[in-house]
Motif scaffolding. Sequence first.
Motif, mmCIF file in Angstrom:
data_model
loop_
_atom_site.group_PDB
_atom_site.id
_atom_site.type_symbol
_atom_site.label_atom_id
_atom_site.label_comp_id
_atom_site.label_asym_id
_atom_site.label_seq_id
_atom_site.Cartn_x
_atom_site.Cartn_y
_atom_site.Cartn_z
ATOM 1 N N CYS A 174 35.421 48.536 -12.606
ATOM 2 C CA CYS A 174 35.925 48.430 -11.236
ATOM 3 C C CYS A 174 36.547 47.078 -10.909
ATOM 4 O O CYS A 174 36.950 46.850 -9.770
ATOM 5 C CB CYS A 174 34.799 48.720 -10.241
ATOM 6 S SG CYS A 174 34.135 50.386 -10.368
ATOM 7 N N TYR A 175 36.589 46.165 -11.858
ATOM 8 C CA TYR A 175 37.190 44.858 -11.590
ATOM 9 C C TYR A 175 38.669 45.020 -11.239
ATOM 10 O O TYR A 175 39.359 45.815 -11.881
ATOM 11 C CB TYR A 175 37.051 43.961 -12.820
ATOM 12 C CG TYR A 175 37.720 42.608 -12.676
ATOM 13 C CD1 TYR A 175 37.049 41.556 -12.063
ATOM 14 C CD2 TYR A 175 39.017 42.404 -13.144
ATOM 15 C CE1 TYR A 175 37.670 40.321 -11.931
ATOM 16 C CE2 TYR A 175 39.626 41.170 -13.007
ATOM 17 C CZ TYR A 175 38.953 40.127 -12.401
ATOM 18 O OH TYR A 175 39.563 38.908 -12.262
ATOM 19 N N PRO A 176 39.206 44.302 -10.229
ATOM 20 C CA PRO A 176 38.553 43.303 -9.389
ATOM 21 C C PRO A 176 38.120 43.854 -8.032
ATOM 22 O O PRO A 176 37.754 43.089 -7.149
ATOM 23 C CB PRO A 176 39.656 42.276 -9.193
ATOM 24 C CG PRO A 176 40.901 43.119 -9.109
ATOM 25 C CD PRO A 176 40.676 44.304 -10.023
ATOM 26 N N GLY A 177 38.185 45.164 -7.847
ATOM 27 C CA GLY A 177 37.974 45.719 -6.522
ATOM 28 C C GLY A 177 36.536 45.767 -6.071
ATOM 29 O O GLY A 177 36.256 45.885 -4.885
ATOM 30 N N PHE A 178 35.560 45.672 -6.969
ATOM 31 C CA PHE A 178 34.163 45.757 -6.593
ATOM 32 C C PHE A 178 33.400 44.600 -7.236
ATOM 33 O O PHE A 178 33.931 43.850 -8.027
ATOM 34 C CB PHE A 178 33.555 47.091 -7.055
ATOM 35 C CG PHE A 178 34.094 48.288 -6.364
ATOM 36 C CD1 PHE A 178 35.278 48.868 -6.782
ATOM 37 C CD2 PHE A 178 33.441 48.838 -5.287
ATOM 38 C CE1 PHE A 178 35.791 49.979 -6.145
ATOM 39 C CE2 PHE A 178 33.937 49.954 -4.651
ATOM 40 C CZ PHE A 178 35.120 50.523 -5.082
ATOM 41 N N HIS A 179 32.131 44.509 -6.864
ATOM 42 C CA HIS A 179 31.258 43.532 -7.507
ATOM 43 C C HIS A 179 30.917 44.071 -8.886
ATOM 44 O O HIS A 179 29.880 44.700 -9.094
ATOM 45 C CB HIS A 179 29.998 43.334 -6.658
ATOM 46 C CG HIS A 179 28.989 42.415 -7.291
ATOM 47 N ND1 HIS A 179 29.231 41.074 -7.504
ATOM 48 C CD2 HIS A 179 27.742 42.640 -7.776
ATOM 49 C CE1 HIS A 179 28.178 40.519 -8.077
ATOM 50 N NE2 HIS A 179 27.261 41.455 -8.248
ATOM 51 N N GLU A 180 31.800 43.831 -9.829
ATOM 52 C CA GLU A 180 31.655 44.422 -11.157
ATOM 53 C C GLU A 180 30.824 43.496 -12.039
ATOM 54 O O GLU A 180 31.333 42.569 -12.675
ATOM 55 C CB GLU A 180 33.029 44.685 -11.771
ATOM 56 C CG GLU A 180 33.006 45.362 -13.131
ATOM 57 C CD GLU A 180 32.191 46.649 -13.129
ATOM 58 O OE1 GLU A 180 30.953 46.551 -13.171
ATOM 59 O OE2 GLU A 180 32.784 47.745 -13.102
#
Length: 633
Positions: free
Chosen positions: A331-337
């Motif tokens: 999910c990078y960079p949209g979430f706390h991956e």
Amino acid sequence: AAALIVVEYEPLPAFLTTAAALADDDRLLKDGGAHLAEDKGFAYGQTDAAFAEADLVVTSTVSTPRTHHCAIENHTCVAMPESDGRILILSPCQSIFSVQMVTARALGIPASEIRVVKTAIGGSFGGKAEPILDPLCAHFARVLQRPVGITLDRAETFTATRTRSGAIGQVRTAVRRDGRILARDTEVRIDIGAYQTGGGFLPGSMSQRMSRLYDVPNQRYRGRAVLTNTVSSGAFRGYGSPQIHLISEINMDLTARALGMDPVAFRLRNLIAPETVDQVTGISVGNARIRDCVEQGAEAFGWQARRVPADPVARFRRGVGMACATHINGCYPGFHEATTASLGLRPDGRFDLTCALHDLGCGSNTVAAQIISEVMDAAPTDVVFSAVDSDLCAYDLGTRASRMTYIVGEAVRRTAEKLKEHLCGIAALALNLPAGEVTLAGGHFQGAGRRISLANLAAWANARGTGLEVTETYRATANPGSYAAHFAEVEVDVLTGRVRVTDYLAAHDLGRALNQRLVEGQIHGGVQIGMGYALLEDIAINPETGVMKADSFSRYHLVNAPEMPGIRVILVEKGEPSGPYGAKSVGEIATIPVAPAIVNAINHALELQLTELPVTRERVVAAMQRKAAVTQS
């Protein structure tokens, strides 16, 4: 008391299609809002100018069905009060922390009052990404102060859980005569059904696939998630990728046909290169080896020899088709991956792993054990997994977004390396040697002719109160693409409309296969789902009543073992520096190019332009009758 209740109903119009919902001005579906759950898009370059300069513009409209996950285990959950006043939820879920958060919000209590433990396997394909039964179970258990279990039967699982969204997409592609794509304009309407479920994020998810496969210098995209009075939708193996690739890859074949070009040559003319920077996200696609997939796959499949016109008067006609695909790795960079893992040495010399590894049959536990065994020079069976328990594990996003091997696997690898270094230091003390002179091999630390086993080291350290566990948090810094090119041969009976897939080849760029059998198993399973998507599967919403027609396996038809073709797999292993031992994902992308490859093969066999899925027998026969009528006129 119940008999005294009188219910009065005010009938309201039902909006059963995205077109009807978008045409409504009264906005009855959603209080205070429109029928649109999400409206996302992007644009780069000079799209309109490029269309004006093009030698040829090819437009196609593709519709995809709504399908169900059909996991062997139906949706089920158990909740029970614990002695400390909390509620324990046992669930075959994809994220214990999602269950904890959603349940706490639904019950209006702190998340700390909910404990979640993931039960073994369960099967999902995305169908258990969203908590459905868990809040109900927890509520009943809390009120009754008794253990409560809920299990849906198959019909209830079909109608009351989630589906893959249906979509209608129009693509316009502008090209030069030499086959170079100049511009592309895509608009997609996605039927996400009722309520704001996981289907609402599909337009954004689809947009991430449009700029990571072909080098399109000018592009515009708009995706709309539309609420309708039908069954809710959510994640299903690929989360938007199967729909958008069907829409785009069928258009690619039709564009190649209009140009008079071979579909393989047309794609090779336009595929991206390794380390290309995605113009939408600004992220590198990594060591993208899609060109290798296409070239090696075409050669092994015998594409050139097979790509010949079918006999126009034969009852059984053969054709070949292919399609390309890309998918994400996390999910990078949209979430706390990020993922946190703890690894320790047990008194018996084995290893304890505590990590939110949600294995639902995808093999993530096996791969994690292999990674640890590789670092520790031990057997995979020497790894013991702690329960995936919200009391024990650090926060993690769970099984989604093809992140298990690429993200969680790398976290486990780094944790194992950290533990190895830590244990080597302890062993140096035990052996009275400098730290740099101790190595680990075959279950023993050794150096200068001295050695100590893992179990004896554990006893030595425990007697002195020395800690034997380390914890590491890994945060992703990249999101490369996984790539695939699939090739299919079909035989079509023009009298009955039956389509039989007779041969299949899947070429995958996955960086490196950490477990070849698991990888091949994922690809075989992905082909089975994709075949059903292309030819059979459809929950079939009645357009007049909104009732689901196919709510059982007697009405919802799957591809069974006798219908599966021989499947050959080619693995392109050129490595991905940011993945564990160079690995990337394969679980979701395995199913993404299947349906368009099969549809393109059918269109080649019949010289048609079928764009409505599934390509059922009735649709084949109807299309052939229309073609015959046009020819006769």
